[in-house]
Design an enzyme around this catalytic site. Sequence first.
Site, mmCIF file in Angstrom:
data_model
loop_
_atom_site.group_PDB
_atom_site.id
_atom_site.type_symbol
_atom_site.label_atom_id
_atom_site.label_comp_id
_atom_site.label_asym_id
_atom_site.label_seq_id
_atom_site.Cartn_x
_atom_site.Cartn_y
_atom_site.Cartn_z
ATOM 1 N N THR A 148 0.821 -1.212 0.000
ATOM 2 C CA THR A 148 0.000 0.000 0.000
ATOM 3 C C THR A 148 0.852 1.259 0.000
ATOM 4 O OG1 THR A 148 -1.531 1.239 1.406
ATOM 5 C CG2 THR A 148 -0.078 -0.276 2.548
ATOM 6 N N ASP A 149 0.260 2.357 -0.433
ATOM 7 C CA ASP A 149 0.964 3.649 -0.348
ATOM 8 C C ASP A 149 1.002 4.179 1.091
ATOM 9 O OD1 ASP A 149 -1.710 4.391 -0.065
ATOM 10 O OD2 ASP A 149 -1.678 5.919 -1.631
ATOM 11 N N GLU A 150 0.208 3.580 1.988
ATOM 12 C CA GLU A 150 0.157 4.103 3.364
ATOM 13 C C GLU A 150 1.484 3.935 4.093
ATOM 14 O OE1 GLU A 150 -3.278 3.433 5.722
ATOM 15 O OE2 GLU A 150 -4.624 3.554 4.018
ATOM 16 N N TYR A 174 -2.015 -0.503 10.987
ATOM 17 C CA TYR A 174 -2.138 -1.180 9.678
ATOM 18 C C TYR A 174 -0.914 -0.887 8.813
ATOM 19 C CZ TYR A 174 -3.343 -1.617 4.729
ATOM 20 O OH TYR A 174 -3.316 -1.910 3.376
ATOM 21 N N LYS A 178 2.081 -3.347 7.354
ATOM 22 C CA LYS A 178 2.380 -3.526 5.925
ATOM 23 C C LYS A 178 3.845 -3.131 5.645
ATOM 24 C CE LYS A 178 -0.016 -4.567 2.963
ATOM 25 N NZ LYS A 178 -0.401 -5.916 2.398
ATOM 26 N N LEU A 214 -14.659 3.541 2.891
ATOM 27 C CA LEU A 214 -15.420 4.769 2.641
ATOM 28 C C LEU A 214 -16.511 4.636 1.560
ATOM 29 C CD1 LEU A 214 -15.629 7.911 3.264
ATOM 30 C CD2 LEU A 214 -14.245 8.196 1.202
ATOM 31 N N TYR A 231 -15.250 11.737 8.545
ATOM 32 C CA TYR A 231 -14.317 11.978 9.648
ATOM 33 C C TYR A 231 -13.720 13.397 9.558
ATOM 34 C CZ TYR A 231 -14.072 6.817 10.253
ATOM 35 O OH TYR A 231 -14.340 5.486 10.457
ATOM 36 N N HIS A 308 -5.081 10.292 11.763
ATOM 37 C CA HIS A 308 -5.603 10.261 10.385
ATOM 38 C C HIS A 308 -4.633 10.912 9.395
ATOM 39 C CE1 HIS A 308 -9.552 10.976 7.899
ATOM 40 N NE2 HIS A 308 -8.644 10.248 7.254
HETATM 41 P P1 NAD Z 1 -9.690 -7.418 2.108
HETATM 42 O O1 NAD Z 1 -9.682 -7.115 3.562
HETATM 43 O O2 NAD Z 1 -10.915 -7.134 1.307
HETATM 44 O O3 NAD Z 1 -9.326 -8.949 1.865
HETATM 45 C C1 NAD Z 1 -8.319 -9.604 2.571
HETATM 46 C C2 NAD Z 1 -8.453 -11.106 2.304
HETATM 47 O O4 NAD Z 1 -7.397 -11.772 2.991
HETATM 48 C C3 NAD Z 1 -9.764 -11.704 2.796
HETATM 49 O O5 NAD Z 1 -10.316 -12.555 1.827
HETATM 50 C C4 NAD Z 1 -9.351 -12.486 4.036
HETATM 51 O O6 NAD Z 1 -10.187 -13.602 4.309
HETATM 52 C C5 NAD Z 1 -7.938 -12.902 3.676
HETATM 53 N N1 NAD Z 1 -7.108 -13.167 4.842
HETATM 54 C C6 NAD Z 1 -6.970 -12.398 5.952
HETATM 55 N N2 NAD Z 1 -6.145 -12.991 6.832
HETATM 56 C C7 NAD Z 1 -5.728 -14.138 6.250
HETATM 57 C C8 NAD Z 1 -4.844 -15.183 6.659
HETATM 58 N N3 NAD Z 1 -4.222 -15.137 7.837
HETATM 59 N N4 NAD Z 1 -4.634 -16.200 5.821
HETATM 60 C C9 NAD Z 1 -5.255 -16.258 4.615
HETATM 61 N N5 NAD Z 1 -6.112 -15.317 4.200
HETATM 62 C C10 NAD Z 1 -6.343 -14.262 4.993
HETATM 63 O O7 NAD Z 1 -8.447 -6.622 1.525
HETATM 64 P P2 NAD Z 1 -8.255 -5.905 0.118
HETATM 65 O O8 NAD Z 1 -8.791 -4.535 0.200
HETATM 66 O O9 NAD Z 1 -8.701 -6.807 -0.964
HETATM 67 O O10 NAD Z 1 -6.653 -5.779 0.095
HETATM 68 C C11 NAD Z 1 -5.853 -6.840 -0.412
HETATM 69 C C12 NAD Z 1 -4.399 -6.466 -0.293
HETATM 70 O O11 NAD Z 1 -4.147 -5.253 -0.997
HETATM 71 C C13 NAD Z 1 -3.953 -6.206 1.150
HETATM 72 O O12 NAD Z 1 -2.662 -6.725 1.305
HETATM 73 C C14 NAD Z 1 -3.938 -4.689 1.262
HETATM 74 O O13 NAD Z 1 -2.985 -4.264 2.214
HETATM 75 C C15 NAD Z 1 -3.547 -4.304 -0.144
HETATM 76 N N6 NAD Z 1 -4.028 -2.983 -0.602
HETATM 77 C C16 NAD Z 1 -5.338 -2.651 -0.463
HETATM 78 C C17 NAD Z 1 -5.779 -1.419 -0.963
HETATM 79 C C18 NAD Z 1 -7.221 -0.999 -0.863
HETATM 80 O O14 NAD Z 1 -7.537 0.156 -1.177
HETATM 81 N N7 NAD Z 1 -8.146 -1.880 -0.468
HETATM 82 C C19 NAD Z 1 -4.864 -0.541 -1.581
HETATM 83 C C20 NAD Z 1 -3.514 -0.928 -1.660
HETATM 84 C C21 NAD Z 1 -3.108 -2.161 -1.193
HETATM 85 O O1 DAU Z 2 -4.112 3.959 0.494
HETATM 86 C C1 DAU Z 2 -4.341 2.590 0.365
HETATM 87 C C2 DAU Z 2 -5.182 2.110 1.513
HETATM 88 O O2 DAU Z 2 -6.493 2.605 1.301
HETATM 89 C C3 DAU Z 2 -5.191 0.597 1.677
HETATM 90 O O3 DAU Z 2 -3.905 0.163 2.005
HETATM 91 C C4 DAU Z 2 -6.170 0.176 2.784
HETATM 92 O O4 DAU Z 2 -6.252 -1.238 2.837
HETATM 93 C C5 DAU Z 2 -7.529 0.741 2.459
HETATM 94 O O5 DAU Z 2 -8.428 0.442 3.501
HETATM 95 C C6 DAU Z 2 -7.447 2.262 2.259
HETATM 96 O O6 DAU Z 2 -7.160 2.940 3.514
HETATM 97 P P1 DAU Z 2 -7.939 4.282 3.947
HETATM 98 O O7 DAU Z 2 -7.854 4.430 5.391
HETATM 99 O O8 DAU Z 2 -7.508 5.426 3.102
HETATM 100 O O9 DAU Z 2 -9.430 3.847 3.450
HETATM 101 P P2 DAU Z 2 -10.865 4.045 4.099
HETATM 102 O O10 DAU Z 2 -11.859 3.644 3.072
HETATM 103 O O11 DAU Z 2 -10.970 3.441 5.445
HETATM 104 O O12 DAU Z 2 -10.941 5.622 4.290
HETATM 105 C C7 DAU Z 2 -10.783 6.515 3.179
HETATM 106 C C8 DAU Z 2 -10.865 7.929 3.727
HETATM 107 O O13 DAU Z 2 -12.207 8.164 4.189
HETATM 108 C C9 DAU Z 2 -9.974 8.164 4.930
HETATM 109 O O14 DAU Z 2 -9.465 9.500 4.864
HETATM 110 C C10 DAU Z 2 -10.912 8.030 6.129
HETATM 111 C C11 DAU Z 2 -12.243 8.501 5.578
HETATM 112 N N1 DAU Z 2 -13.451 7.874 6.162
HETATM 113 C C12 DAU Z 2 -13.507 6.514 6.196
HETATM 114 C C13 DAU Z 2 -14.600 5.871 6.755
HETATM 115 C C14 DAU Z 2 -14.666 4.369 6.823
HETATM 116 C C15 DAU Z 2 -14.501 8.655 6.613
HETATM 117 O O15 DAU Z 2 -14.448 9.903 6.528
HETATM 118 N N2 DAU Z 2 -15.586 8.019 7.139
HETATM 119 C C16 DAU Z 2 -15.670 6.668 7.254
HETATM 120 O O16 DAU Z 2 -16.699 6.162 7.786
#
Ligand code: NAD
Ligand code: DAU
Length: 373
Positions: A148-150, A174, A178, A214, A231, A308
């Site tokens: 992730t970019d985080e 988180y 990562k 979100l 938020y 945040h």
């Molecule tokens: P998600 O939470 O939707 O899915 C995670 C999956 O991993 C689920 O299916 C869960 O059952 C499985 N899992 C969790 N723990 C496990 C374990 N111990 N063994 C096997 N499986 C397990 O997540 P996502 O949003 O699809 O993200 C996937 C990957 O991409 C993550 O590594 C996350 O850090 C990365 N990522 C997410 C985003 C985003 O915006 N969602 C952006 C950049 C990177």
């Molecule tokens: O940047 C990549 C990341 O993006 C991934 O690595 C994470 O897995 C993914 O969850 C996401 O993280 P964020 O924290 O940015 O995503 P989230 O959807 O939780 O929140 C997006 C923005 O919205 C953040 O600034 C917080 C805000 N927010 C979120 C929720 C859930 C709100 O204002 N209200 C909310 O209820």
Amino acid sequence: MALCNREGGAVRKEYDMILVTGGAGFIGSNFILDWIGLKGEAVLNLDALTYAGNLANLASLEIDPRHVFIHGDICDSALVTSLLAEYKPRAIVHFAAESHVDRSILGPAEFLRTNVQGTFSLLEAVRSYYGKLQGAEKDVFRFLHVSTDEVYGSLGPVDAPFTEGTPYAPNSPYSASKAASDHFVRAYHYTYGLPAITTNCSNNYGPFQFPEKLIPLMILNALEGKPLPVYGDGQNVRDWLYVSDHCSGIRAALEQGHPGETYAIGGLNEKTNIEIVHAICALLDELRPSHDGPYARLISYVTDRPGHDRRYAINPTKIMKELEWEPKETFETGIRKTVQWYLDNSAWSQSVVSGEYRKWIANNYSGRNGDEQ
Ligand code: NAD
Ligand code: DAU
């Protein structure tokens, strides 16, 4: 305990399958659907089916022998070792993780276990597997770590976007977990020669995203006439990428990326959170107007997330130039598709809004100022 619910062995040769971890989650399931649709190559999907994992995302592959599902944990090294020996994947794409920042604030231990210990355990099993490969199988093998970019921390309003060279500065449990996993992957490349590639992507959105994040949270709350909890001041910025564009970036890195390299992937779509919420409300006003008036009436500013991060933004020049990747969706096309998908798939949404989900919503939102969720 492994539970294999599909038999894929009969249709494949060794080394013509990839292992995907976390393939029942949001991005993993989109990746598998695109991979099988576009490439036709078999996938071994190892997923623990936590609250975020959902086999319904892969229902269209239910009788497809190219998808082999294993219900198991990446921390279970005996299981992973036996799967590698049995299925002999030519590559691994590692998605499995705890992924929600708010959950990491309320309960960081699971993030340490899955994201750090789990990645370490997986790397150990893969190191041993890779060490026994020979010739062409060894040359083509890749381990792709989805990150992730985080990990880069938070940008100020006029700072240049993150690149692959930005120093790590994770701010949440988180992102710290990562970042630690990224460092282990890097170390396994440098120390043991594992041909590992890491991608660091910005915020994804699209079909099958669990409604704790979100965009789906706002869509589903609006449709139910519930408050839309923004938020803080709503001015935090994220760089949004439609999920299929992330998947194409991962495929590009897997197919043409260089071992040891990292690739930052982003959508060139910086938006404040309040802009996102207004965009969703405007689309719902158009596609599913409410008798009670515009959906924006539901916007409710609530207590901010602790720590945040203010702004994330990616400069994706490296992957665009070196691997000729580019996103296909603009924010306008991607968000329209996403809102339409949630309108068309209410049965999916209903199925994930379980007791556990309600408990999470109560935990995360009830202590905040603003209206009750
Ligand atoms: P998600 O939470 O939707 O899915 C995670 C999956 O991993 C689920 O299916 C869960 O059952 C499985 N899992 C969790 N723990 C496990 C374990 N111990 N063994 C096997 N499986 C397990 O997540 P996502 O949003 O699809 O993200 C996937 C990957 O991409 C993550 O590594 C996350 O850090 C990365 N990522 C997410 C985003 C985003 O915006 N969602 C952006 C950049 C990177
Ligand atoms: O940047 C990549 C990341 O993006 C991934 O690595 C994470 O897995 C993914 O969850 C996401 O993280 P964020 O924290 O940015 O995503 P989230 O959807 O939780 O929140 C997006 C923005 O919205 C953040 O600034 C917080 C805000 N927010 C979120 C929720 C859930 C709100 O204002 N209200 C909310 O209820």
